[in-house]
Scaffold this motif. Structure first.
Motif, PDB file in Angstrom:
ATOM      1  N   ALA A  59       0.914  -1.317  -0.143  1.00 43.47           N
ATOM      2  CA  ALA A  59      -0.099  -0.011  -0.032  1.00 43.47           C
ATOM      3  C   ALA A  59       0.911   1.350  -0.121  1.00 43.47           C
ATOM      4  O   ALA A  59       1.713   1.367   0.713  1.00 43.47           O
ATOM      5  CB  ALA A  59      -0.897  -0.088   1.279  1.00 43.47           C
ATOM      6  N   HIS A  60       0.659   2.152  -1.144  1.00 44.06           N
ATOM      7  CA  HIS A  60       1.341   3.339  -1.267  1.00 44.06           C
ATOM      8  C   HIS A  60       0.343   4.513  -1.184  1.00 44.06           C
ATOM      9  O   HIS A  60      -0.850   4.280  -1.776  1.00 44.06           O
ATOM     10  CB  HIS A  60       2.040   3.203  -2.472  1.00 44.06           C
ATOM     11  CG  HIS A  60       2.762   4.329  -3.183  1.00 44.06           C
ATOM     12  ND1 HIS A  60       2.486   4.472  -4.541  1.00 44.06           N
ATOM     13  CD2 HIS A  60       3.164   5.470  -2.483  1.00 44.06           C
ATOM     14  CE1 HIS A  60       3.265   5.523  -4.697  1.00 44.06           C
ATOM     15  NE2 HIS A  60       3.584   6.041  -3.737  1.00 44.06           N
ATOM     16  N   ALA A  61       0.633   5.564  -0.794  1.00 43.20           N
ATOM     17  CA  ALA A  61      -0.278   6.932  -1.253  1.00 43.20           C
ATOM     18  C   ALA A  61       0.786   7.906  -1.779  1.00 43.20           C
ATOM     19  O   ALA A  61       1.672   8.446  -1.210  1.00 43.20           O
ATOM     20  CB  ALA A  61      -0.522   7.441   0.310  1.00 43.20           C
ATOM     21  N   ILE A  71      -6.135  18.339  -1.237  1.00 37.49           N
ATOM     22  CA  ILE A  71      -5.013  17.462  -1.519  1.00 37.49           C
ATOM     23  C   ILE A  71      -5.638  16.187  -2.212  1.00 37.49           C
ATOM     24  O   ILE A  71      -6.779  15.811  -1.959  1.00 37.49           O
ATOM     25  CB  ILE A  71      -4.112  16.788  -0.203  1.00 37.49           C
ATOM     26  CG1 ILE A  71      -3.414  18.002   0.399  1.00 37.49           C
ATOM     27  CG2 ILE A  71      -3.219  15.595  -0.622  1.00 37.49           C
ATOM     28  CD1 ILE A  71      -2.732  17.735   1.445  1.00 37.49           C
ATOM     29  N   ARG A  72      -5.205  15.765  -3.382  1.00 29.15           N
ATOM     30  CA  ARG A  72      -5.717  14.505  -4.116  1.00 29.15           C
ATOM     31  C   ARG A  72      -4.693  13.485  -3.636  1.00 29.15           C
ATOM     32  O   ARG A  72      -3.592  13.599  -3.419  1.00 29.15           O
ATOM     33  CB  ARG A  72      -5.612  14.739  -5.707  1.00 29.15           C
ATOM     34  CG  ARG A  72      -6.254  13.469  -6.379  1.00 29.15           C
ATOM     35  CD  ARG A  72      -5.498  13.103  -7.723  1.00 29.15           C
ATOM     36  NE  ARG A  72      -4.398  12.585  -7.626  1.00 29.15           N
ATOM     37  CZ  ARG A  72      -3.356  11.788  -8.521  1.00 29.15           C
ATOM     38  NH1 ARG A  72      -4.191  12.124  -9.814  1.00 29.15           N
ATOM     39  NH2 ARG A  72      -2.592  11.490  -8.430  1.00 29.15           N
ATOM     40  N   VAL A  73      -5.600  12.500  -2.959  1.00 28.91           N
ATOM     41  CA  VAL A  73      -5.226  11.341  -2.372  1.00 28.91           C
ATOM     42  C   VAL A  73      -5.163  10.040  -3.469  1.00 28.91           C
ATOM     43  O   VAL A  73      -6.342   9.999  -3.886  1.00 28.91           O
ATOM     44  CB  VAL A  73      -5.663  10.855  -1.184  1.00 28.91           C
ATOM     45  CG1 VAL A  73      -5.138   9.759  -0.499  1.00 28.91           C
ATOM     46  CG2 VAL A  73      -5.562  12.074  -0.123  1.00 28.91           C
ATOM     47  N   ASN A  74      -3.955   9.599  -3.778  1.00 29.60           N
ATOM     48  CA  ASN A  74      -3.987   8.231  -4.638  1.00 29.60           C
ATOM     49  C   ASN A  74      -3.458   7.336  -3.823  1.00 29.60           C
ATOM     50  O   ASN A  74      -2.278   7.196  -3.531  1.00 29.60           O
ATOM     51  CB  ASN A  74      -2.844   8.824  -5.936  1.00 29.60           C
ATOM     52  CG  ASN A  74      -2.926   7.234  -6.783  1.00 29.60           C
ATOM     53  OD1 ASN A  74      -3.655   6.221  -6.331  1.00 29.60           O
ATOM     54  ND2 ASN A  74      -2.256   7.689  -7.791  1.00 29.60           N
ATOM     55  N   ASN A  75      -4.417   6.292  -3.368  1.00 33.81           N
ATOM     56  CA  ASN A  75      -4.028   5.013  -2.441  1.00 33.81           C
ATOM     57  C   ASN A  75      -4.031   3.960  -3.395  1.00 33.81           C
ATOM     58  O   ASN A  75      -4.857   3.697  -4.363  1.00 33.81           O
ATOM     59  CB  ASN A  75      -5.094   4.952  -1.314  1.00 33.81           C
ATOM     60  CG  ASN A  75      -4.887   5.768  -0.199  1.00 33.81           C
ATOM     61  OD1 ASN A  75      -3.771   6.305  -0.085  1.00 33.81           O
ATOM     62  ND2 ASN A  75      -5.851   5.579   0.512  1.00 33.81           N
ATOM     63  N   SER A  76      -2.811   3.562  -3.667  1.00 39.28           N
ATOM     64  CA  SER A  76      -2.632   2.123  -4.396  1.00 39.28           C
ATOM     65  C   SER A  76      -1.950   1.005  -3.854  1.00 39.28           C
ATOM     66  O   SER A  76      -1.543   1.169  -2.660  1.00 39.28           O
ATOM     67  CB  SER A  76      -1.938   2.687  -5.747  1.00 39.28           C
ATOM     68  OG  SER A  76      -0.611   3.020  -5.134  1.00 39.28           O
ATOM     69  N   GLY A  77      -2.150  -0.162  -4.262  1.00 34.73           N
ATOM     70  CA  GLY A  77      -1.880  -1.389  -3.696  1.00 34.73           C
ATOM     71  C   GLY A  77      -1.939  -2.494  -4.802  1.00 34.73           C
ATOM     72  O   GLY A  77      -2.429  -2.329  -5.720  1.00 34.73           O
ATOM     73  N   VAL A  85      -3.986  -1.844  -7.870  1.00 33.22           N
ATOM     74  CA  VAL A  85      -5.675  -1.189  -7.714  1.00 33.22           C
ATOM     75  C   VAL A  85      -5.261   0.139  -7.300  1.00 33.22           C
ATOM     76  O   VAL A  85      -4.365   0.447  -6.384  1.00 33.22           O
ATOM     77  CB  VAL A  85      -6.410  -1.868  -7.069  1.00 33.22           C
ATOM     78  CG1 VAL A  85      -6.981  -3.079  -7.573  1.00 33.22           C
ATOM     79  CG2 VAL A  85      -5.721  -2.492  -5.500  1.00 33.22           C
ATOM     80  N   GLN A  86      -6.239   1.073  -7.523  1.00 34.14           N
ATOM     81  CA  GLN A  86      -5.924   2.511  -7.001  1.00 34.14           C
ATOM     82  C   GLN A  86      -7.374   3.057  -6.675  1.00 34.14           C
ATOM     83  O   GLN A  86      -8.230   2.796  -7.054  1.00 34.14           O
ATOM     84  CB  GLN A  86      -5.541   3.431  -8.054  1.00 34.14           C
ATOM     85  CG  GLN A  86      -6.590   3.835  -9.213  1.00 34.14           C
ATOM     86  CD  GLN A  86      -5.849   4.781  -9.935  1.00 34.14           C
ATOM     87  OE1 GLN A  86      -4.757   5.051 -10.242  1.00 34.14           O
ATOM     88  NE2 GLN A  86      -6.838   5.750 -10.393  1.00 34.14           N
ATOM     89  N   ALA A  87      -7.453   3.974  -5.417  1.00 26.32           N
ATOM     90  CA  ALA A  87      -8.480   4.770  -4.816  1.00 26.32           C
ATOM     91  C   ALA A  87      -8.014   6.097  -4.662  1.00 26.32           C
ATOM     92  O   ALA A  87      -7.218   6.412  -4.272  1.00 26.32           O
ATOM     93  CB  ALA A  87      -9.009   4.046  -3.696  1.00 26.32           C
ATOM     94  N   LEU A  88      -8.950   7.083  -5.466  1.00 25.97           N
ATOM     95  CA  LEU A  88      -8.516   8.445  -5.365  1.00 25.97           C
ATOM     96  C   LEU A  88      -9.544   9.001  -4.341  1.00 25.97           C
ATOM     97  O   LEU A  88     -10.805   8.769  -4.242  1.00 25.97           O
ATOM     98  CB  LEU A  88      -8.951   8.819  -6.778  1.00 25.97           C
ATOM     99  CG  LEU A  88      -7.861   8.611  -7.943  1.00 25.97           C
ATOM    100  CD1 LEU A  88      -8.405   9.289  -9.267  1.00 25.97           C
ATOM    101  CD2 LEU A  88      -6.522   8.734  -7.665  1.00 25.97           C
ATOM    102  N   GLY A  89      -8.860   9.840  -3.632  1.00 30.25           N
ATOM    103  CA  GLY A  89      -9.636  10.495  -2.580  1.00 30.25           C
ATOM    104  C   GLY A  89      -9.298  12.119  -2.394  1.00 30.25           C
ATOM    105  O   GLY A  89      -8.456  12.541  -2.981  1.00 30.25           O
TER     106      GLY A  89
HETATM  107  C1  LIG Z   1      -1.966   6.453  -8.661  1.00 31.49           C
HETATM  108  O1  LIG Z   1      -0.763   5.649  -8.277  1.00 31.49           O
HETATM  109  C2  LIG Z   1      -0.569   4.642  -9.093  1.00 31.49           C
HETATM  110  C3  LIG Z   1       0.708   3.865  -8.572  1.00 31.49           C
HETATM  111  O2  LIG Z   1       1.721   4.817  -8.441  1.00 31.49           O
HETATM  112  C4  LIG Z   1      -0.299   4.925 -10.464  1.00 31.49           C
HETATM  113  O3  LIG Z   1      -0.050   3.549 -11.274  1.00 31.49           O
HETATM  114  C5  LIG Z   1      -1.659   5.630 -11.053  1.00 31.49           C
HETATM  115  O4  LIG Z   1      -1.274   6.091 -12.385  1.00 31.49           O
HETATM  116  C6  LIG Z   1      -1.904   6.925 -10.293  1.00 31.49           C
HETATM  117  N1  LIG Z   1      -3.195   7.383 -10.462  1.00 31.49           N
HETATM  118  C7  LIG Z   1      -3.307   8.753 -11.118  1.00 31.49           C
HETATM  119  C8  LIG Z   1      -4.918   9.024 -11.243  1.00 31.49           C
HETATM  120  O5  LIG Z   1      -2.349   9.446 -10.806  1.00 31.49           O
END
Ligand SMILES: *[C@@H]1O[C@H](CO)[C@@H](O)[C@H](O)[C@H]1NC(C)=O
Ligand SMILES: *[C@@H]1O[C@H](CO)[C@@H](O)[C@H](O)[C@H]1NC(C)=O
Length: 182
Positions: A59-61, A71-77, A85-89
């Motif tokens: 898991a990475h933000a 702030i745009r949060v991009n949580n990925s894992g 997978v990603q979740a934008l918050g």
């Molecule tokens: C969110 O982070 C993931 C992992 O770093 C990346 O692959 C993805 O493109 C990012 N999404 C956006 C909308 O920037």
């Protein structure tokens, strides 16, 4: 009728989150907070169990400042089968006199949840706590320890656990995030 709706809502979150008796414990947010220094990449080191992240690792933000000051949060894992997978918050500071008490939400229809920065040095770690009281008789809570790298010194982890424990939060709920093979 509202009571039935409330009970249904409580039961559905109870299955997903850590639940406790009574209202939320009183925690002390960090006195000052610098949003600029908080931006960028964070890796999840420990978290309370949360259904929405189950079965994921690595898991990475990423926190990115938007034009509106939010702030745009991009949580990925990574899922168990290796899919990204990603979740934008959206994260923001509703009250500049309480700079460490932020609000976050992930689905556009969802209400904002609490995101309290208890302690961060911006360059190594952040300790985040989120609690929602249900009529003062119960509460559900999350906590996260994020780091700027995928690993964190055990001495630092121990210090952050002790800090949260000092507010009567049960740190036994913490689970270590798998950051290997990412
Ligand atoms: C969110 O982070 C993931 C992992 O770093 C990346 O692959 C993805 O493109 C990012 N999404 C956006 C909308 O920037
Ligand atoms: C935090 O990061 C700084 C700079 O990256 C480093 O010099 C320092 O030793 C780190 N402190 C801890 C407690 O990890």
């Amino acid at each position: 009728m509202w009571y039935i709706v409330l009970v249904a809502a409580v039961v559905s979150v109870a299955k997903a989150q850590v639940f406790g008796a009574l209202g939320c414990p009183t925690v002390k947010p960090q006195a000052s907070f610098d949003l600029q220094k908080y931006l960028g990449d964070w890796y999840e080191i420990y978290k309370f169990k949360a259904n929405f992240e189950n079965g994921q690792k690595c898991a990475h933000a990423n926190y990115l400042l938007k034009d509106d000051g939010h702030i745009r949060v991009n949580n990925s894992g990574k899922t168990a089968d290796g899919k990204m997978v990603q979740a934008l918050g959206d994260l923001y500071m509703p009250d500049s006199t309480k700079p460490s008490s932020l609000k976050v939400k992930f689905a556009s229809a969802a209400p904002y949840g609490n995101y309290v920065v208890i302690d961060t040095d911006y360059t190594n770690y952040t300790l985040i706590y989120s609690c929602t009281s249900i009529l003062g008789i119960s509460h559900f809570e999350f906590a996260w320890i994020l780091g700027r790298q995928r690993t964190m010194d055990q001495a630092l982890v121990d210090r952050l656990f002790a800090e949260l424990k000092s507010y009567n939060v049960n740190v036994g709920h913490f689970m270590k995030e798998d950051q290997t093979g990412c």
